[in-house]
Enzyme design. Structure first.
Site, PDB file in Angstrom:
ATOM      1  N   LYS A  78      42.786  -5.951  -0.198  1.00 34.35           N
ATOM      2  CA  LYS A  78      42.504  -4.755  -1.000  1.00 34.35           C
ATOM      3  C   LYS A  78      43.807  -4.011  -1.268  1.00 34.35           C
ATOM      4  O   LYS A  78      44.673  -3.936  -0.376  1.00 34.35           O
ATOM      5  CB  LYS A  78      41.515  -3.866  -0.220  1.00 34.35           C
ATOM      6  CG  LYS A  78      40.989  -2.665  -0.975  1.00 34.35           C
ATOM      7  CD  LYS A  78      39.954  -1.921  -0.117  1.00 34.35           C
ATOM      8  CE  LYS A  78      39.361  -0.716  -0.833  1.00 34.35           C
ATOM      9  NZ  LYS A  78      38.350  -0.015  -0.024  1.00 34.35           N
ATOM     10  N   SER A 153      33.957   0.692  -2.429  1.00 39.85           N
ATOM     11  CA  SER A 153      35.161   0.636  -3.239  1.00 39.85           C
ATOM     12  C   SER A 153      35.880  -0.713  -3.177  1.00 39.85           C
ATOM     13  O   SER A 153      36.671  -1.018  -4.054  1.00 39.85           O
ATOM     14  CB  SER A 153      36.112   1.746  -2.797  1.00 39.85           C
ATOM     15  OG  SER A 153      36.512   1.533  -1.458  1.00 39.85           O
ATOM     16  N   SER A 177      32.304   1.043   2.134  1.00 41.56           N
ATOM     17  CA  SER A 177      33.051   0.275   1.127  1.00 41.56           C
ATOM     18  C   SER A 177      33.275  -1.196   1.435  1.00 41.56           C
ATOM     19  O   SER A 177      33.776  -1.919   0.580  1.00 41.56           O
ATOM     20  CB  SER A 177      34.397   0.937   0.859  1.00 41.56           C
ATOM     21  OG  SER A 177      34.212   1.996  -0.021  1.00 41.56           O
TER      22      SER A 177
HETATM   23  N1  GLN Z   1      31.088   4.934  -1.601  1.00 45.84           N
HETATM   24  C1  GLN Z   1      31.669   5.786  -0.623  1.00 45.84           C
HETATM   25  C2  GLN Z   1      32.496   6.853  -1.274  1.00 45.84           C
HETATM   26  O1  GLN Z   1      32.589   6.868  -2.464  1.00 45.84           O
HETATM   27  C3  GLN Z   1      32.421   5.002   0.389  1.00 45.84           C
HETATM   28  C4  GLN Z   1      33.854   4.793   0.118  1.00 45.84           C
HETATM   29  C5  GLN Z   1      34.556   4.000   1.173  1.00 45.84           C
HETATM   30  O2  GLN Z   1      33.949   3.547   2.130  1.00 45.84           O
HETATM   31  N2  GLN Z   1      35.859   3.879   1.007  1.00 45.84           N
HETATM   32  O3  GLN Z   1      33.048   7.689  -0.627  1.00 45.84           O
END
Ligand code: GLN
EC number: 6.3.5.7
Length: 485
Positions: A78, A153, A177
């Protein structure tokens, strides 16, 4: 040609050990899929130029008997983990030209073990989002259905594995994420216990919640990656020196001769609202299968954990606003060297304003503003402090529950992969995180495992979370599901 889409890390490793294939063969097969599909799917922001060289070195390692279970395996990273000498942008314009000056702990570990780092994957900007639609470089398309999101994400990392562009990947999980994209793409995705994997060299989003973890096709593969990247690191003050053990929650005393009790708790009241009918149906079917496989199923109630999402959307933006404050165009950010140098107070503010409004996308700006608000004098007690009080209550609630059950099981997400543009309202997007945020709030390990397909052929995932340090037990569950059910 090798079929990377079907091959597991374990199989590839065994084949390399037996001399049937090489790491160069593996990366060539990944390259083929990247050439064919990356333009359309927008998965990699960069494929590294030294991949073949890395693969050749790995082949040497194996030949000399120095291989590990991950040597020569192509892994996608990532774009928020530092790899020395390579760009790390967190899919933001703000860090478009930032080059890492050191390796993240997890990268160091992968390099030492001879894994092949294939490229950096697209993501929501600074890991904020559930669809990759917040990337400054355009969204990733779900390889299973390109009209749909891969989740976020870490959507690029999940998509890379499904599309056969890597055998495994690293993602980061602050509120889901890793697990949510794993569920949307039909993979295993795991968030370790907070502190098990060092955050050193991970671009910080929300430091009390962030954890790095693996994506793979099977839990066995995910565990191979996890075993490589975990471990104590003095560069992360929250890193935990935890020895390798198979800690199983309410399992019997070692040596007692008793069988392992397998008790799964299900918080049914948590699943009453907002869950897609097919998701619920799939979940219930899986519950029945676990019953048949000898697991005991218990109804549990988690009255405080219901508030995890609300707590998350206070604590996370607060930490985001602090972590991203360093991106002001001075040391890091958009200001070009020698240009727009601040003169006096007005000059400095002008530079801050320009960098931060040009460099950050709308969702990032929204969270910085929210975070600044909940931390501000006058609102600190009402929001931030209160959220921490509830966070402690949630932690305690889980501690108590894990005296009675080994695991807590829920669907990973309330719906399968949705279409692009379907969740324009930020609150609708935040609701995707309803089942994944409790594990981050309580620091618990959690895994998403594939559990079947919808009538439209979209993958479903179920989530297990366990007590602190039960990471290895979580990997065992997926194997049970595959072997026995
Ligand atoms: N979808 C969650 C957010 O938008 C989780 C993001 C993450 O785990 N980095 O904060």
């Amino acid at each position: 040609m090798l079929n990377i889409k079907e091959l597991t890390i374990k199989e590839a490793g065994d084949m390399m050990k037996r001399g049937e294939i090489t790491s160069v063969n593996l990366v060539s097969a990944c390259f083929k899929n990247i050439e064919e599909k990356n333009k359309e799917l927008n998965i990699f922001l960069e494929v590294f130029s030294d991949v073949l060289e890395q693969a050749k070195n790995a082949d040497e390692m194996i030949k000399n008997g120095k291989g590990t279970r991950i040597t020569g395996i192509p892994i996608a990273i990532k774009d928020n983990m530092l790899i020395m000498g390579k760009k790390t942008s967190s899919a933001s314009k703000m860090l478009e030209n930032y080059t890492a000056t050191y390796d993240a702990f997890v990268i160091k570990k992968l390099k030492e073990a001879g894994a092949v780092l294939i490229g950096r994957t697209n993501m929501d900007e600074f890991a904020m989002g559930s669809s990759t639609e917040n990337s400054a470089y355009g969204p990733v398309k779900n390889p299973i259905d390109p009209s749909r999101v891969p989740g976020g994400s870490s959507g690029g990392s999940a998509a890379a594995v499904v599309a056969g562009m890597a055998l495994g990947a690293l993602g980061s999980d602050t509120g889901g994420s890793i697990r949510q994209p794993a569920s949307f793409c039909g993979l295993v995705g795991m968030k370790p216990t907070y502190g098990m994997v060092s955050r050193s060299g991970l671009t910080a989003m929300s430091s009390s919640l962030d954890q790095i973890g693996p994506f793979a096709k099977t839990s066995e593969d995910a565990e191979i990656i996890f075993d490589c990247i975990k471990g104590y690191d003095e560069m992360d003050s929250t890193s935990i020196n935890f020895p390798r053990t198979r800690f199983r929650g309410v399992s019997p005393e070692p040596g007692s001769g008793e069988d392992l009790k397998k008790i799964i708790g299900i918080p049914w009241d948590f699943l009453k609202e907002g869950v897609d009918i097919e998701v619920l149906e799939n979940f219930k079917n899986v519950v029945e299968k676990f019953k048949k496989a000898g697991y005991e199923i218990k109804d549990i109630s988690l009255p405080y954990s219901k508030y995890s999402l609300a707590v998350y959307y206070i604590i996370m933006p607060a930490e985001v606003s602090t972590n991203l404050s360093r991106l002001d165009g001075m040391r890091y950010g958009l200001r070009k060297e020698g240009e727009n140098l601040p003169t006096g107070k007005a000059g400095i503010f002008d530079t801050y304003k320009k960098s931060r409004s040009l460099g950050f996308g709308p969702e990032t700006r929204r969270r910085i503003i929210l975070g600044t608000y909940v931390l501000s004098h006058g609102y600190y007690d009402a929001y931030y402090n209160k959220a921490w009080k509830v966070r402690r209550a949630i932690m305690k609630e889980f501690q108590e529950i894990f005296k009675d059950v080994n695991f807590v099981m829920t669907p990973t997400t309330p719906t399968p992969a949705f279409k692009f543009g379907e969740k324009k309202d930020p609150l609708a997007m935040y609701l995707c995180d309803i089942f994944t945020t409790p594990a981050n709030i309580a620091g618990l390990p959690a895994i998403s495992i594939p559990s079947g397909f919808s009538s439209l052929g979209l993958p479903f995932g179920i989530q297990f979370s366990g007590p602190l340090f039960s990471d290895e037990s979580l990997f065992a569950i997926e194997k049970d599901l595959r072997d026995n059910i």
